[in-house]
Write an enzyme that holds these catalytic residues in place. Structure first.
Site, PDB file in Angstrom:
ATOM      1  N   TRP A   1      81.910 -24.475 -53.204  1.00 12.67           N
ATOM      2  CA  TRP A   1      81.141 -25.216 -52.199  1.00 12.67           C
ATOM      3  C   TRP A   1      81.959 -26.342 -51.568  1.00 12.67           C
ATOM      4  O   TRP A   1      81.519 -26.943 -50.598  1.00 12.67           O
ATOM      5  CB  TRP A   1      79.867 -25.782 -52.813  1.00 12.67           C
ATOM      6  CG  TRP A   1      80.031 -26.341 -54.187  1.00 12.67           C
ATOM      7  CD1 TRP A   1      80.433 -27.599 -54.516  1.00 12.67           C
ATOM      8  CD2 TRP A   1      79.810 -25.657 -55.423  1.00 12.67           C
ATOM      9  NE1 TRP A   1      80.477 -27.748 -55.879  1.00 12.67           N
ATOM     10  CE2 TRP A   1      80.096 -26.561 -56.470  1.00 12.67           C
ATOM     11  CE3 TRP A   1      79.392 -24.363 -55.756  1.00 12.67           C
ATOM     12  CZ2 TRP A   1      79.980 -26.218 -57.816  1.00 12.67           C
ATOM     13  CZ3 TRP A   1      79.285 -24.020 -57.092  1.00 12.67           C
ATOM     14  CH2 TRP A   1      79.573 -24.940 -58.107  1.00 12.67           C
TER      15      TRP A   1
ATOM     16  N   GLU B   1      74.013 -28.372 -54.471  1.00 14.04           N
ATOM     17  CA  GLU B   1      73.484 -29.600 -55.049  1.00 14.04           C
ATOM     18  C   GLU B   1      72.211 -29.348 -55.843  1.00 14.04           C
ATOM     19  O   GLU B   1      71.989 -29.937 -56.902  1.00 14.04           O
ATOM     20  CB  GLU B   1      73.234 -30.637 -53.952  1.00 14.04           C
ATOM     21  CG  GLU B   1      74.497 -31.229 -53.364  1.00 14.04           C
ATOM     22  CD  GLU B   1      75.338 -31.951 -54.395  1.00 14.04           C
ATOM     23  OE1 GLU B   1      74.775 -32.469 -55.376  1.00 14.04           O
ATOM     24  OE2 GLU B   1      76.562 -31.982 -54.228  1.00 14.04           O
TER      25      GLU B   1
ATOM     26  N   GLY C   1      66.854 -21.747 -64.992  1.00 16.96           N
ATOM     27  CA  GLY C   1      65.830 -22.662 -65.484  1.00 16.96           C
ATOM     28  C   GLY C   1      65.372 -23.652 -64.429  1.00 16.96           C
ATOM     29  O   GLY C   1      65.788 -23.599 -63.272  1.00 16.96           O
TER      30      GLY C   1
ATOM     31  N   TYR D   1      68.734 -38.772 -54.539  1.00 17.02           N
ATOM     32  CA  TYR D   1      70.068 -38.252 -54.845  1.00 17.02           C
ATOM     33  C   TYR D   1      70.423 -37.078 -53.937  1.00 17.02           C
ATOM     34  O   TYR D   1      71.491 -37.052 -53.310  1.00 17.02           O
ATOM     35  CB  TYR D   1      70.187 -37.816 -56.312  1.00 17.02           C
ATOM     36  CG  TYR D   1      71.384 -36.928 -56.504  1.00 17.02           C
ATOM     37  CD1 TYR D   1      72.651 -37.488 -56.599  1.00 17.02           C
ATOM     38  CD2 TYR D   1      71.264 -35.543 -56.501  1.00 17.02           C
ATOM     39  CE1 TYR D   1      73.771 -36.685 -56.699  1.00 17.02           C
ATOM     40  CE2 TYR D   1      72.386 -34.735 -56.592  1.00 17.02           C
ATOM     41  CZ  TYR D   1      73.637 -35.298 -56.698  1.00 17.02           C
ATOM     42  OH  TYR D   1      74.741 -34.503 -56.767  1.00 17.02           O
TER      43      TYR D   1
ATOM     44  N   ASP E   1      73.737 -40.135 -59.605  1.00 17.91           N
ATOM     45  CA  ASP E   1      73.306 -39.173 -60.620  1.00 17.91           C
ATOM     46  C   ASP E   1      73.817 -39.677 -61.965  1.00 17.91           C
ATOM     47  O   ASP E   1      74.294 -40.813 -62.075  1.00 17.91           O
ATOM     48  CB  ASP E   1      73.803 -37.762 -60.296  1.00 17.91           C
ATOM     49  CG  ASP E   1      75.325 -37.623 -60.425  1.00 17.91           C
ATOM     50  OD1 ASP E   1      76.023 -38.650 -60.607  1.00 17.91           O
ATOM     51  OD2 ASP E   1      75.811 -36.477 -60.353  1.00 17.91           O
TER      52      ASP E   1
ATOM     53  N   CYS F   1      92.507 -42.948 -66.096  1.00 23.34           N
ATOM     54  CA  CYS F   1      91.558 -43.455 -65.100  1.00 23.34           C
ATOM     55  C   CYS F   1      92.291 -44.214 -63.997  1.00 23.34           C
ATOM     56  O   CYS F   1      93.052 -45.158 -64.284  1.00 23.34           O
ATOM     57  CB  CYS F   1      90.538 -44.374 -65.769  1.00 23.34           C
ATOM     58  SG  CYS F   1      89.410 -45.166 -64.603  1.00 23.34           S
TER      59      CYS F   1
END
Length: 376
Positions: A41, A54, A98, A137, A155, A219
Site C-alpha cells: 500500500w 488502514e 476478525g 485515527y 494509534d 533510534c
C-alpha cells in the site's frame, strides 16, 4: 492611538519548541526514507487502496493483512465495486481477519461515498469523519497519506513513541494523556510530507520503539527522547490493564437434511453480526442440553428434537473465551425463515464454506461434519 501589539505565542500554547520540532521531523523523515518497509500500500496513491489498508491494519499484523488486502482489491478494485457488492460477499472475503464490524463499516462507507461524493473519497479528515467506521485515527491517516493534509493521527505505535520522546505520563485511556498526545501529533504533523511523517511515526513504533526490547541504540531521535535521557523507556507508557476475557457459551444447532445443513445469517449488529453460522443461541455454561435445545427452537421458530451431543469447539477471541456446544437436532418441518435470524439456508458443507462465516463457526462446521453430522 497606537495599533495593538500582536500577541506572542506562549510556551503554554506551544508544546514543542520550533527547533526541537524541526529536528524531530527531519530525523524521522530521513530515517523513514532509509529504513521503511516495502509494503504494497506504500506503492500506490489510490486513496481507496490506502483506506482499505488502514482499516485492515487495525488490530491486525502486517504479515496477516498483505494477502487479504491483495485479494480484496482484486475482487473489489474500486469504491464503486465494493459499494455494489452484497454485504455477505464482503464478509466472506473478510473471514479470518476478525473484528467484522470493520468490514460492515467499510461496505457502508463505500455506499455513502458513492451516494454523497460521486464515488470519490473525500480529501479532508473533517469530511471523512462523517463516514461509517472513520474515527479520528483513520480519518487522519487517509487524509494525510492519500491527500497530503496535515492531519494528525495517534494509534498504539504513535502513542508509545510520543509518550517516550516527550515523557508523557498517564495510563492508556487516560483522557489527559490522550489529549496531550493528540496535541503533540497535531503540532508535529505540520510541515513537508505530512503523510510520510505520520507513517514514519508509526513505522518507528512498530520496528524500533517497540513495546518490549526497544532498539534505542538504533533510534534516530534518542537524543531528543526524554524517557531515554531519564532511564524510563521501559516505564513509558505503562502497560494497559486488560480485563479477563468474558466466557461465552453458544448452543449450536447441527440440523442435517438430505446431505445439507441448516445455516442462518445473524442480524447486522453484535458479535458476528451479518455472518452465517450453524444456528446458535447463547446459554450458560451449565445449561442442560434439553434446555439449550428449547432455546434453539425459540430462535428458529420451529419444533426441534435433540438427537445427541457432537462435542464442543473452543476458541479464544480477543475479549471472549468462546465455547460452541454442538447439538445434533432434527424436526418434523424444515424451516426457511426464523425470528432470530435475517436468513436461513440449507447448504452442503462446501456451499457453507463459501459463505461469510467467522473462523470460530467454520471450525464448528468442520467439527460437526467430522463427528458424523451428515450420516443417518
Amino acid at each position: 492611538m497606537s495599533p495593538p501589539r500582536k500577541r506572542k505565542e506562549s510556551s503554554a500554547e506551544r508544546l514543542v519548541e520550533p527547533g526541537r520540532r524541526e529536528s524531530l521531523r527531519t530525523r524521522l523523515l530521513e530515517w523513514y526514507d532509509r529504513q521503511k518497509r516495502d509494503l504494497p500500500w506504500r506503492r500506490t496513491r489510490d486513496p481507496y487502496a490506502i483506506w482499505l489498508s488502514e482499516v485492515m491494519l487495525q488490530q491486525t499484523q502486517v504479515a496477516t493483512v498483505i494477502p487479504y488486502w491483495e485479494r480484496f482489491l482484486q475482487r473489489f478494485p474500486s469504491v464503486e465495486a465494493l459499494a455494489a457488492a452484497p454485504l455477505p460477499d464482503v464478509l466472506a472475503l473478510w473471514r479470518g481477519l476478525g473484528y467484522y464490524s470493520r468490514a460492515r463499516n467499510l461496505h457502508g462507507a463505500a455506499q455513502e461515498v458513492v451516494a454523497r461524493f460521486g464515488g470519490k473519497l473525500p480529501s479532508t479528515a473533517a469530511e471523512l469523519l462523517t463516514l461509517p467506521g472513520f474515527g479520528r485515527y483513520t480519518a487522519g491517516a487517509v487524509a494525510s497519506i492519500a491527500f497530503g493534509e496535515p492531519a494528525p493521527l495517534v494509534d498504539g505505535n504513535v502513542a508509545r513513541v510520543l509518550s517516550r520522546i516527550f515523557e508523557v505520563e498517564g495510563a492508556p485511556g487516560d483522557r489527559a494523556r490522550e489529549a496531550r498526545l493528540w496535541a503533540l501529533a497535531t503540532e508535529l504533523v505540520h510541515g513537508e510530507r505530512p503523510g510520510d511523517f505520520n507513517q514514519a511515526l508509526m513505522e518507528h513504533g512498530a520496528t524500533v520503539c517497540r513495546p518490549e526490547s526497544p532498539l534505542c541504540l538504533l533510534c534516530p531521535v534518542r537524543e531528543e527522547c526524554l524517557a531515554y535521557r531519564h532511564g524510563r523507556v521501559d516505564e513509558l507508557p505503562p502497560a494497559r490493564v486488560r480485563a479477563a476475557p468474558k466466557r461465552m457459551t453458544l448452543a449450536v444447532a447441527v440440523w442435517a437434511h438430505e446431505g445439507r445443513l441448516l445455516l442462518a445469517r445473524r442480524a447486522e449488529k453484535g458479535l458476528f453480526g451479518g455472518l452465517w453460522e450453524l444456528p446458535a443461541a447463547e446459554v450458560d455454561d451449565d445449561t442442560p442440553d434439553t434446555e439449550s435445545t428449547s432455546r434453539l427452537a425459540e430462535a428458529l421458530g420451529a419444533d426441534v428434537t435433540l438427537r445427541g451431543h457432537l462435542g464442543t469447539v473452543r476458541r479464544q477471541l480477543t475479549h471472549r473465551a468462546l465455547s460452541l456446544r454442538l447439538l445434533r437436532v432434527t424436526g418434523a418441518t424444515h424451516p426457511t425463515h426464523a425470528p432470530a435470524f435475517r436468513e436461513l439456508r440449507w447448504c452442503t458443507p462446501d456451499e457453507a464454506s463459501s459463505l461469510g462465516m467467522s473462523t470460530a463457526m467454520h471450525k464448528a462446521l468442520e467439527a460437526a461434519v467430522s463427528a458424523g453430522a451428515l450420516q443417518a
